[in-house]
Each structure stands twice: as C-alpha cells, then as structure tokens.
Scaffold this active site. Structure first.
Site, PDB file in Angstrom:
ATOM      1  CG  HIS A 145      -9.149  41.967 -17.699  1.00  0.00           C
ATOM      2  ND1 HIS A 145     -10.242  41.149 -17.570  1.00  0.00           N
ATOM      3  CD2 HIS A 145      -8.313  41.357 -18.591  1.00  0.00           C
ATOM      4  CE1 HIS A 145     -10.086  40.084 -18.347  1.00  0.00           C
ATOM      5  NE2 HIS A 145      -8.938  40.181 -18.983  1.00  0.00           N
ATOM      6  CG  HIS A 218      -6.134  36.824 -16.954  1.00  0.00           C
ATOM      7  ND1 HIS A 218      -5.414  36.242 -17.969  1.00  0.00           N
ATOM      8  CD2 HIS A 218      -7.057  37.606 -17.556  1.00  0.00           C
ATOM      9  CE1 HIS A 218      -5.882  36.678 -19.129  1.00  0.00           C
ATOM     10  NE2 HIS A 218      -6.878  37.508 -18.904  1.00  0.00           N
ATOM     11  CD  GLU A 349      -9.611  35.180 -18.618  1.00  0.00           C
ATOM     12  OE1 GLU A 349     -10.008  36.311 -18.334  1.00  0.00           O
ATOM     13  OE2 GLU A 349      -9.228  34.877 -19.763  1.00  0.00           O
TER      14      GLU A 349
HETATM   15  C1  GLA Z   1      -9.056  38.195 -21.495  1.00  0.00           C
HETATM   16  C2  GLA Z   1      -9.734  38.857 -22.634  1.00  0.00           C
HETATM   17  C3  GLA Z   1      -8.822  38.903 -23.802  1.00  0.00           C
HETATM   18  C4  GLA Z   1      -7.538  39.601 -23.456  1.00  0.00           C
HETATM   19  C5  GLA Z   1      -6.911  38.931 -22.272  1.00  0.00           C
HETATM   20  C6  GLA Z   1      -5.703  39.663 -21.786  1.00  0.00           C
HETATM   21  O1  GLA Z   1      -9.009  36.869 -21.628  1.00  0.00           O
HETATM   22  O2  GLA Z   1     -10.954  38.266 -22.972  1.00  0.00           O
HETATM   23  O3  GLA Z   1      -9.451  39.556 -24.890  1.00  0.00           O
HETATM   24  O4  GLA Z   1      -7.794  40.940 -23.161  1.00  0.00           O
HETATM   25  O5  GLA Z   1      -7.810  38.820 -21.225  1.00  0.00           O
HETATM   26  O6  GLA Z   1      -4.828  39.989 -22.809  1.00  0.00           O
END
Ligand code: GLA
Length: 384
Positions: A145, A218, A349
C-alpha cells in the site's frame, strides 16, 4: 436523451424536502409530529487539525436526499457515509473516526486513498526496463500500500465544488523517489456524492518518468450500520470467474484460477460466511473481473437483510481485492469506544492486480510520461 439531461440538471439544483419524524414522550403518551426540513445539496468545510505543519480539513458532502459523506484531505480519506436503512433510520456504513487523532494512530487504511501502489509488491522490488527499484518492505517480506508513508498518510490539497454539487477534488504531488518510486507523479482524486446515493471516485494521474501506479480506495463497509454485526451474514456477488491465488505472504503465484467449485465462487450471490472457513485466514484476494474492457461496469452486489441496504460497485478497473477484515482484532476501537473485531467490516478495493510490476501476464500498471491515467469507481447504496 435531451430530456434526460435536462431532468438531471434540475434534480441537482433542486432543494429536497425531507420529512422528519419527531417523537416526543410525555406521561407515557407518545406523540408523533411530522415536520419538513430542507436539505441543500452541496459541500461544507471545517477545520480538523494540523499534521506535518499542514492544515487538515473535514468536508461534508450532502446530497439532495440528505445523505452525507465526510472526507478529509488527510489521506483523501472517506471518514463517514451516513444513509437511511429500510426504516429510514440513518446510520454509518463505513469504518471511520470522528477526529484526526484516530487516523494519525495509523489504522489499517480506513477509507483512505491508497497509492502509489495499492496492495503488495513482492519483496519491495521491481524493474522498469533495466532500472531496478527498491521499496520499503513494510509488510514483511513485501511492500504494501505505497510504503511507510503512502498516499493515505499525506495531506492532500483540496478544492470543493463551487456550485451546489456535492463534489470535492483532492490533489497530491508524489515526488520522484518518494517511498522509492520513480517519477514526479501528479495525482488527483475527485469524490462526488450524487442524488442517487452514489459515491463516485475519479482518479487521474500523470508522471514525468516511467513509474508504476495502482490507486484504490480502502473503505471498510458494514451495511448493517452497527459493527457488532459481523459482515459474514452479508450476501455477496462478484462478477468474476477467476481470481489470483496467493502464496503464504499474500503475493499472487501468477496463476489466473477458475473460481468454479471453490469458496471463491461468488458469481451467484452467497453469504460471505458460508465457505470462509475453508479459506485460510479469510478472504484477502484479487478477483479477476469478467468485464472485457475498461468501461464502467457493475462488478459487485453486496446485500444486508438487517438494514435492507444494497451496495453496488461499478468500476473501470480489471480487479477487485475482496478483504474480509481478517487482521482487525479488537485492538482498535471506534470513536464511540466499540472494539473493531475481526470481520466487523470488509473492503472491496477496485484495482489492478497485486504485484503486477513483477507479473508479466497481468494487465500492466506502468505509467509513462505523456500518458494520462484515468479510472472511475462508483459505490452505490440503495434500500429495499
Ligand atoms: C489489503 C490487504 C490486506 C491488508 C489490508 C490492510 O486489503 O490485501 O492483506 O493488508 O489491506 O490491513
């Protein structure tokens, strides 16, 4: 066609009259009065604090039906979305905090825009031509991220719409070398709350050097409006015949695998909890959408019978990360003091596939100078 256009304009500029019911109790007698309230569509701004020496604001977008979405320029974050349930009772459908301090404590990306690269890049390394780039491995052994201080932790510039449109444009310049990524990247995200209860998110970006880019939002949803109810009872449809299986570090193996006969088959709506027990750790996977081009298409339908709410998701992107809040473990609480437990909320997402820079068979995430990146995602709420 002309008539349709005209109708839309007049709805937008109209001021909706909303009937509000006030119940007053007196000597065991309950009286109900109906009063008319006016809701003016548009956007307001309030001061939320400072960080990094920059001012942080909270913007409230209100549509003609009185539905409200709050967005901060810290992380271009959706902090709340309050809409009525089937009994006309308003409640919030996304995880978020009432104050900036909640976000400065680094929650797992609640409502934020994630970038420069949403999801994981294996071992924090990728190449563009012969140039090798190294990112922080903030989710060992991988990069996640956007790194240690991704777009979710930056203060963006914000410009609210100047008319009665409930719309906010946020922009951010990610400098060459920030978090290890090449190129000065100019990114703009526009949120619009329509009178049809759609939250439309438009992403635009340009770069002055070849780079990789994967932008998403997110938000964590719980359609019941109360995180005491787990999302495992929500019913989900994802228009995806395939998904990208992952290794134990959640990096795609490179295979595009059929969902048929597996717990990943959401092509026909089913309860999220039905087969989650057979998925180690819970769902945290990229689904390969059936849509064949980059047109804006419906890809998800999520339903909750308690509230009667439905969330539809439309996107121009090729994938969606369906994440069931597996790492939420009660250590973070809401502003009201309620523990946020595992599966209290879930994410959808919209994105390009994780680790695409190292996966030649996946759709490319390369952005070159002179190219204009553009993508759109719409989350639409309705009640039955
Ligand atoms: C995304 C990732 C997860 C986790 C979340 C945040 O969805 O795929 O594995 O890292 O973000 O916690």
């Amino acid at each position: 066609m002309r008539q349709k256009k005209h109708m839309k304009k007049s709805t937008l500029s109209s001021i909706a009259i909303i009937a509000a019911i006030f119940i007053t109790s007196c000597n065991n007698q309950t009286t109900t009065t109906t009063e008319k309230m006016e809701t003016k569509a548009g956007i307001t701004k309030s001061v939320w604090g400072t960080t990094d020496g920059k001012e942080v604001f909270l913007y409230t977008l209100t549509n003609a039906k009185g539905v409200q979405v709050k967005i901060s320029n810290y992380g271009a974050t959706v902090t709340s979305w309050v809409s009525p349930d089937k009994n006309d009772k308003p409640s919030g459908v996304v995880l978020g905090f009432d104050s900036l301090s909640g976000y400065l404590a680094k929650p797992p990306y609640f409502g934020a825009v994630v970038g420069r690269y949403g999801n994981r890049i294996a071992k924090g390394k990728f190449k563009i031509d012969t140039a090798q780039y190294t990112l922080a491995t903030n989710n060992l052994p991988n990069a996640l991220h956007g790194g240690l201080k991704g777009f979710d932790k930056q203060v963006w510039d914000a410009t609210p719409a100047s008319d009665s449109t409930a719309s906010l444009e946020l922009s951010y310049l990610s400098k060459d070398g920030e978090e290890g990524y090449p190129g000065n990247l100019k990114v703009a995200v526009r949120y619009t709350l329509t009178d049809d209860n759609e939250l439309k998110i438009e992403y635009n970006a340009t770069t002055d050097k070849a780079t990789v880019l994967n932008l998403t939002n997110h938000s964590y949803f719980n359609l019941t409006g109360d995180i005491s109810n787990s999302i495992l009872d929500h019913t989900l449809m994802i228009d995806a015949d395939n998904y990208t299986p992952v290794d134990t570090t959640l990096i795609p193996t490179g295979e595009i695998k059929s969902v048929k006969g597996t717990p990943f088959d959401f092509t026909k709506a089913k309860k999220i909890g039905l087969e989650i027990g057979a998925v180690s750790g819970g769902y945290d996977h990229n689904f390969v959408l059936n849509k064949k081009d980059s047109s804006l298409s419906k890809i998800v339908e999520l339903k909750d019978s308690i509230s009667g709410r439905t969330l539809e998701v439309f996107t121009t992107q090729p994938g969606v990360q369906f994440y069931t809040g597996n790492f939420l473990d009660g250590t973070i609480s809401t502003s009201a003091g309620k523990k946020i437990n595992q599966h209290a909320a879930m994410c959808l997402e919209t994105q390009h596939f994780p680790d695409s820079p190292n996966q030649p068979k996946f759709p490319t995430t390369l952005l070159l100078p002179g190219q204009q990146f553009h993508s759109v995602t719409v989350y639409k709420l309705s009640v039955k």
